[in-house]
Design a protein around this motif. Structure first.
Motif, short mmCIF file in Angstrom:
data_model
loop_
_atom_site.label_atom_id
_atom_site.label_comp_id
_atom_site.label_asym_id
_atom_site.label_seq_id
_atom_site.Cartn_x
_atom_site.Cartn_y
_atom_site.Cartn_z
N GLU A 4 0.82 -1.21 0.00
CA GLU A 4 0.00 0.00 0.00
C GLU A 4 0.85 1.26 0.00
N GLN A 5 2.06 1.15 0.55
CA GLN A 5 2.97 2.30 0.55
C GLN A 5 3.80 2.38 -0.74
N GLY A 6 3.50 1.49 -1.68
CA GLY A 6 4.19 1.53 -2.98
C GLY A 6 5.35 0.56 -3.08
N GLY A 7 5.53 -0.31 -2.09
CA GLY A 7 6.64 -1.25 -2.12
C GLY A 7 6.41 -2.40 -3.09
N ARG A 8 7.49 -3.05 -3.46
CA ARG A 8 7.45 -4.22 -4.36
C ARG A 8 7.69 -5.48 -3.55
N LEU A 9 6.71 -6.35 -3.52
CA LEU A 9 6.83 -7.56 -2.73
C LEU A 9 7.78 -8.57 -3.35
N ASP A 10 8.05 -8.47 -4.67
CA ASP A 10 9.00 -9.39 -5.28
C ASP A 10 10.43 -9.07 -4.89
N CYS A 11 10.63 -7.93 -4.23
CA CYS A 11 11.97 -7.56 -3.74
C CYS A 11 12.09 -7.75 -2.23
N LEU A 12 11.11 -8.42 -1.63
CA LEU A 12 11.08 -8.54 -0.18
C LEU A 12 11.08 -10.01 0.24
N ALA A 13 12.01 -10.35 1.13
CA ALA A 13 12.08 -11.69 1.70
C ALA A 13 11.72 -11.63 3.18
N LEU A 14 11.07 -12.67 3.67
CA LEU A 14 10.64 -12.70 5.06
C LEU A 14 11.22 -13.93 5.76
N VAL A 15 11.80 -13.70 6.94
CA VAL A 15 12.26 -14.79 7.81
C VAL A 15 11.56 -14.57 9.16
N PRO A 16 10.31 -14.98 9.28
CA PRO A 16 9.54 -14.68 10.50
C PRO A 16 10.12 -15.31 11.75
N ASP A 17 10.71 -16.50 11.63
CA ASP A 17 11.29 -17.18 12.79
C ASP A 17 12.74 -17.56 12.47
N PRO A 18 13.70 -16.69 12.85
CA PRO A 18 15.11 -16.97 12.53
C PRO A 18 15.78 -17.96 13.47
N GLY A 19 15.03 -18.48 14.45
CA GLY A 19 15.63 -19.42 15.39
C GLY A 19 16.34 -18.70 16.53
N PRO A 20 17.18 -19.44 17.26
CA PRO A 20 17.79 -18.87 18.47
C PRO A 20 18.90 -17.86 18.21
N ASP A 21 19.37 -17.77 16.96
CA ASP A 21 20.50 -16.88 16.66
C ASP A 21 20.19 -16.03 15.43
N PRO A 22 19.35 -14.99 15.59
CA PRO A 22 19.01 -14.14 14.44
C PRO A 22 20.23 -13.49 13.80
N ALA A 23 21.25 -13.15 14.60
CA ALA A 23 22.43 -12.49 14.05
C ALA A 23 23.13 -13.37 13.02
N ALA A 24 23.13 -14.68 13.22
CA ALA A 24 23.75 -15.59 12.27
C ALA A 24 22.99 -15.59 10.95
N VAL A 25 21.65 -15.54 11.03
CA VAL A 25 20.83 -15.48 9.83
C VAL A 25 21.09 -14.18 9.08
N VAL A 26 21.17 -13.08 9.82
CA VAL A 26 21.43 -11.77 9.21
C VAL A 26 22.78 -11.77 8.50
N SER A 27 23.78 -12.37 9.13
CA SER A 27 25.12 -12.41 8.54
C SER A 27 25.11 -13.07 7.17
#
Length: 213
Positions: free
Chosen positions: A98-121
């Motif tokens: 609705e704000q004009g974003g493109r969903l094909d450029c967006l990835a979602l990791v709703p549950d990164p597990g116990p170490d989100p920083a490792a997923v981000v890396s």
């Protein structure tokens, strides 16, 4: 692109090809013909930022309004930047669209597990921007320094929550006005948010940003 968390592993599927659109050019850069490395920000927020963009290779803290986080994602993806959101299962992707974003450029990791920083890396290697959801806790300063090094090396943007050690910029949003609602009824047409930007070597500046409802 889609990302799916499966136990301790994270599966990543390639993005759909994006059009050849620059992901980060400020209005000042456009006037001078020069490009500033970073990721595009919403119109009235951009003048608060160095070069008019979320600067590449830096960690920026975002606090207060969830609408501001959504707006940052919308502006970034609309410009063609490839983005991921980690640890924000409540995020409604319809709000980004609705704000004009493109969903094909967006990835979602709703549950990164116990170490989100490792997923981000891992995500930083192939994306322009990674946003940590409001529920992701800050890490220890030593871990934050390692992750900041990854951000610099990748030339990406990392958006974190308040209290994150070593954040170089802070964007704080506070809703100040709503329009479109009558006497207890009606459709929300827009939300006005006061955004304050502050940083280590930058003076604090404030602007009002209006997001469509």
């Amino acid at each position: 692109m889609t990302v799916r968390a499966e136990g301790s592993a994270t599966a990543v599927a390639p993005f759909d090809p994006a059009p050849d659109v620059p992901a980060a050019v400020s209005s000042d850069a456009e006037a001078s013909g020069a490009s500033v490395p970073g990721v595009a920000a919403p119109g009235s927020v951009a003048p608060l930022l160095p070069g008019g963009v979320l600067p590449a290779g830096r960690v920026t803290a975002v606090s207060g309004s969830a609408t501001l986080r959504v707006g940052l994602l919308a502006a970034a993806t609309a410009s063609g930047a490839r983005c991921a959101v980690v640890g924000w299962p409540e995020l409604g992707v319809a709000a980004v669209a609705e704000q004009g974003g493109r969903l094909d450029c967006l990835a979602l990791v709703p549950d990164p597990g116990p170490d989100p920083a490792a997923v981000v890396s891992v995500l930083l290697d192939g994306l322009d921007l990674v946003l940590l959801g409001p529920g992701v806790a800050a890490v220890a300063p030593s871990r934050a320094r390692v992750l900041a090094g990854r951000v610099r090396a990748a030339g990406a943007v990392l958006l974190v929550g308040p209290g994150w050690p070593g954040a170089e910029l802070t964007l704080a949003g506070r809703h100040c006005r709503y329009s479109g609602l009558g006497a207890g009824a009606g459709r929300l047409a827009s939300v006005s948010t006061v955004v304050r930007c502050s940083g280590r070597a930058a003076p604090s500046r404030t602007a009002e940003w209006v997001a469509a409802g």
